[in-house]
Design a protein around this motif. Structure first.
Motif, PDB file in Angstrom:
ATOM      1  N   ARG A   4       0.813  -1.202   0.000  1.00 55.45           N
ATOM      2  CA  ARG A   4       0.000   0.000   0.000  1.00 55.45           C
ATOM      3  C   ARG A   4       0.847   1.252   0.000  1.00 55.45           C
ATOM      4  NH1 ARG A   4      -4.272  -0.301   4.733  1.00 55.45           N
ATOM      5  NH2 ARG A   4      -4.744   1.722   3.794  1.00 55.45           N
ATOM      6  N   ARG A   5       2.101   1.144   0.323  1.00 49.51           N
ATOM      7  CA  ARG A   5       2.968   2.315   0.393  1.00 49.51           C
ATOM      8  C   ARG A   5       3.739   2.487  -0.913  1.00 49.51           C
ATOM      9  NH1 ARG A   5       1.791   5.847   3.807  1.00 49.51           N
ATOM     10  NH2 ARG A   5       3.951   6.551   3.834  1.00 49.51           N
ATOM     11  N   GLU A  97      -3.664   9.156   7.189  1.00 50.19           N
ATOM     12  CA  GLU A  97      -3.793   9.268   5.743  1.00 50.19           C
ATOM     13  C   GLU A  97      -5.118   9.885   5.308  1.00 50.19           C
ATOM     14  OE1 GLU A  97      -3.082   5.547   3.892  1.00 50.19           O
ATOM     15  OE2 GLU A  97      -0.989   5.401   4.543  1.00 50.19           O
ATOM     16  N   TRP A  98      -6.217   9.518   5.957  1.00 48.31           N
ATOM     17  CA  TRP A  98      -7.518  10.002   5.506  1.00 48.31           C
ATOM     18  C   TRP A  98      -7.700  11.504   5.710  1.00 48.31           C
ATOM     19  CZ3 TRP A  98     -10.641   8.175   2.087  1.00 48.31           C
ATOM     20  CH2 TRP A  98     -10.681   6.800   1.834  1.00 48.31           C
ATOM     21  N   ARG A 318       0.675   8.190  -3.828  1.00 49.73           N
ATOM     22  CA  ARG A 318      -0.241   7.380  -4.641  1.00 49.73           C
ATOM     23  C   ARG A 318      -1.710   7.671  -4.341  1.00 49.73           C
ATOM     24  NH1 ARG A 318       1.427   1.327  -4.073  1.00 49.73           N
ATOM     25  NH2 ARG A 318       0.023   1.070  -5.839  1.00 49.73           N
ATOM     26  N   ASP A 319      -2.001   8.884  -3.833  1.00 40.23           N
ATOM     27  CA  ASP A 319      -3.388   9.324  -3.712  1.00 40.23           C
ATOM     28  C   ASP A 319      -3.876   9.974  -5.003  1.00 40.23           C
ATOM     29  OD1 ASP A 319      -3.969   8.422  -1.179  1.00 40.23           O
ATOM     30  OD2 ASP A 319      -3.237  10.222  -0.188  1.00 40.23           O
ATOM     31  N   ARG A 424     -10.943   6.902  -3.430  1.00 42.78           N
ATOM     32  CA  ARG A 424      -9.750   6.427  -2.724  1.00 42.78           C
ATOM     33  C   ARG A 424     -10.038   5.112  -1.994  1.00 42.78           C
ATOM     34  NH1 ARG A 424      -6.801   6.825   2.265  1.00 42.78           N
ATOM     35  NH2 ARG A 424      -4.563   7.030   1.829  1.00 42.78           N
ATOM     36  N   LEU A 428      -7.935   1.639  -2.602  1.00 44.71           N
ATOM     37  CA  LEU A 428      -7.257   0.922  -1.522  1.00 44.71           C
ATOM     38  C   LEU A 428      -7.733  -0.529  -1.421  1.00 44.71           C
ATOM     39  CD1 LEU A 428      -7.127   3.637   1.298  1.00 44.71           C
ATOM     40  CD2 LEU A 428      -5.281   2.883  -0.204  1.00 44.71           C
ATOM     41  N   ARG A 429      -9.036  -0.735  -1.615  1.00 44.86           N
ATOM     42  CA  ARG A 429      -9.557  -2.110  -1.580  1.00 44.86           C
ATOM     43  C   ARG A 429      -8.953  -2.944  -2.710  1.00 44.86           C
ATOM     44  NH1 ARG A 429     -14.312  -3.146   1.315  1.00 44.86           N
ATOM     45  NH2 ARG A 429     -13.958  -5.274   0.565  1.00 44.86           N
ATOM     46  N   ARG A 431      -6.057  -2.500  -4.137  1.00 45.40           N
ATOM     47  CA  ARG A 431      -4.649  -2.767  -3.835  1.00 45.40           C
ATOM     48  C   ARG A 431      -4.522  -3.889  -2.821  1.00 45.40           C
ATOM     49  NH1 ARG A 431      -2.635   3.512  -3.119  1.00 45.40           N
ATOM     50  NH2 ARG A 431      -2.788   4.101  -5.335  1.00 45.40           N
ATOM     51  N   LEU A 432      -5.408  -3.908  -1.842  1.00 44.82           N
ATOM     52  CA  LEU A 432      -5.384  -4.979  -0.836  1.00 44.82           C
ATOM     53  C   LEU A 432      -5.662  -6.336  -1.480  1.00 44.82           C
ATOM     54  CD1 LEU A 432      -7.149  -3.333   2.235  1.00 44.82           C
ATOM     55  CD2 LEU A 432      -4.750  -4.046   2.071  1.00 44.82           C
TER      56      LEU A 432
END
Length: 437
Positions: A4-5, A97-98, A318-319, A424, A428-429, A431-432
């Motif tokens: 995620r980073r 982050e949020w 990566r946002d 976003r 993120l989901r 990427r997970l």
């Protein structure tokens, strides 16, 4: 979790990815003051007067107090985190982050629309019949200036700021000389009388609109990676730019209310032009038009710069799409981010009327600064002039001004923020899931 980073540049690439520190106190202050004056002097007074009526100066004072709270918080954080991105970076480091994403997304979307508003205002002052082509040309030319490097940006901003200050002095002299007409012109009519009936209840939404004019000092913080001796330079530049803008806005508000009938001020599309047109110096109207054009160009130049740097910071995390983080060229600028901002602004100019986005931008920037104050509240090492209660006042003040803005502006920006948050979350989901696979 590691997936995620974003990957960090290797040591042999690092020097190609960093911006260079070239700005001193004078250049940084000029960029901030040029941003504020370009937006506020020629755009905000009329709609704010329509809401606040005779209490316009009170609305300016309220906006100035909240802006001071935000400026102090920004100065603390920018000195501690002297990198591009402003509150996007501060929110991520201090709150998570949020909150950082919400601040960055609000800034990028609101200020991109403001870029279009400034460009179109420039076109209307120069040649209303060709406003859109002139606006597009201004965006293209000023983006080219930014791509030549930040020192060229600062130099042009100082030149434009000098022209704007000369225009303001001329308008002030014309307003003082008079004559000062009594009552409203016949053309104002009954609808104009209703436009200034807000009074006390209109002070808060008027202050929210006036805050749009004070937001220029954010550009100083977003340029933190390009400022020399940031611990010393950034706080001084932010407070100097804010103080200068506050004195100018308050003085102009009092002069315009004294010189123009309230109905005319509330319904004017160019109150500074009107102030000169009804004065003994009416022959100076073309000079004011030229000054307005310079103001809009100065604001547009600084806006494109600030939005580009915040987009750069968000892309590094990566946002936003990672290619926007590329820094290069002979002058080490975030060229892809700058070009992307210009492309979106031109799309807005060609597809919609953006002269109504002042409230939209104000809402986004107020949310941005609410995160700034929340982040500054977490700092332990504090100078004497930055107590925690000032952060609380700034946080609550930003939220109050945001929710009291005209409903259409608040709802549109809230929807834009919701779309960004949802996007976003989905990214993120995904990427997970990829990491798990």
């Amino acid at each position: 979790m590691a997936s995620r980073r974003p990957s960090r540049p290797s040591p042999d690439q690092h020097h190609h990815q960093q911006l260079q520190r070239r700005l001193g106190v004078l250049d940084s202050t000029a960029i901030g003051l040029g941003s504020m004056l370009g937006a506020g002097v020629f755009v905000v007074f009329a709609p704010a007067a329509a809401l606040a009526g005779p209490l316009l100066a009170v609305a300016v004072a309220v906006a100035g107090v909240i802006a001071y709270c935000n400026a102090v918080a920004s100065a603390q954080l920018a000195a501690k985190y002297p990198s591009s991105g402003g509150t996007y970076v501060y929110g991520r480091n201090r709150l998570g982050e949020w909150p950082g994403f919400i601040a960055g997304w609000g800034f990028v979307t609101g200020k991109t629309a403001s870029c279009a508003a400034m460009a179109l205002t420039f076109g209307h002052y120069i040649a209303p019949a060709y406003a859109t082509p002139l606006a597009v040309a201004a965006v293209v030319v000023l983006t080219g200036v930014n791509l030549l490097g930040i020192t060229r940006t600062a130099l042009l901003t100082r030149i434009l700021l000098a022209a704007v200050l000369a225009t303001i002095v001329f308008v002030a002299v014309a307003s003082l000389l008079g004559p000062h007409p009594d009552g409203a012109p016949a053309a104002a009519g009954a609808s104009a009388a209703q436009a200034v009936s807000g009074g006390g209840w209109g002070v808060l939404p008027a202050a929210g609109l006036m805050f749009f004019a004070f937001a220029g000092y954010a550009r100083i913080a977003t340029l933190g990676e390009e400022v020399k001796d940031p611990t010393r330079t950034i706080p001084r530049a932010i407070l100097a730019a804010l103080a200068g803008a506050f004195v100018i806005y308050l003085g102009l508000a009092l002069l315009l209310q004294w010189h123009l009938p309230p109905q005319q001020l509330a319904t004017s599309t160019a109150p500074l032009l009107d102030a000169v047109a009804v004065s003994q110096l009416s022959a100076g109207v073309p000079f004011v038009q030229a000054g307005a054009a310079a103001a809009c160009l100065g604001a547009l130049l600084a806006l494109i710069t600030g939005v580009g740097r915040t987009s750069l910071a968000m892309a590094r995390e990566r946002d936003l799409p990672s290619p926007l983080a590329r820094v290069g060229g002979a002058h080490t600028v975030p060229f892809l981010a700058e070009l992307a901002v210009a492309a979106v602004v031109i799309l807005l100019l060609l597809s919609t009327n953006v002269m109504t986005v002042v409230g939209f931008s104000s809402f986004g920037v107020l949310i941005y600064y609410s995160v700034t104050n929340a982040a500054a509240f977490t700092l332990t090492a504090r100078p004497w002039h930055a107590p925690r209660w000032l952060n609380v006042l700034g946080f609550l003040g930003c939220l109050v001004l945001a929710v009291t803005l005209p409903p259409a502006s608040a709802l549109v920006m809230a929807a834009v923020l919701a779309v960004g948050v949802a996007g976003r979350f989905l990214v993120l989901r995904l990427r997970l899931r990829k990491a798990a696979a």
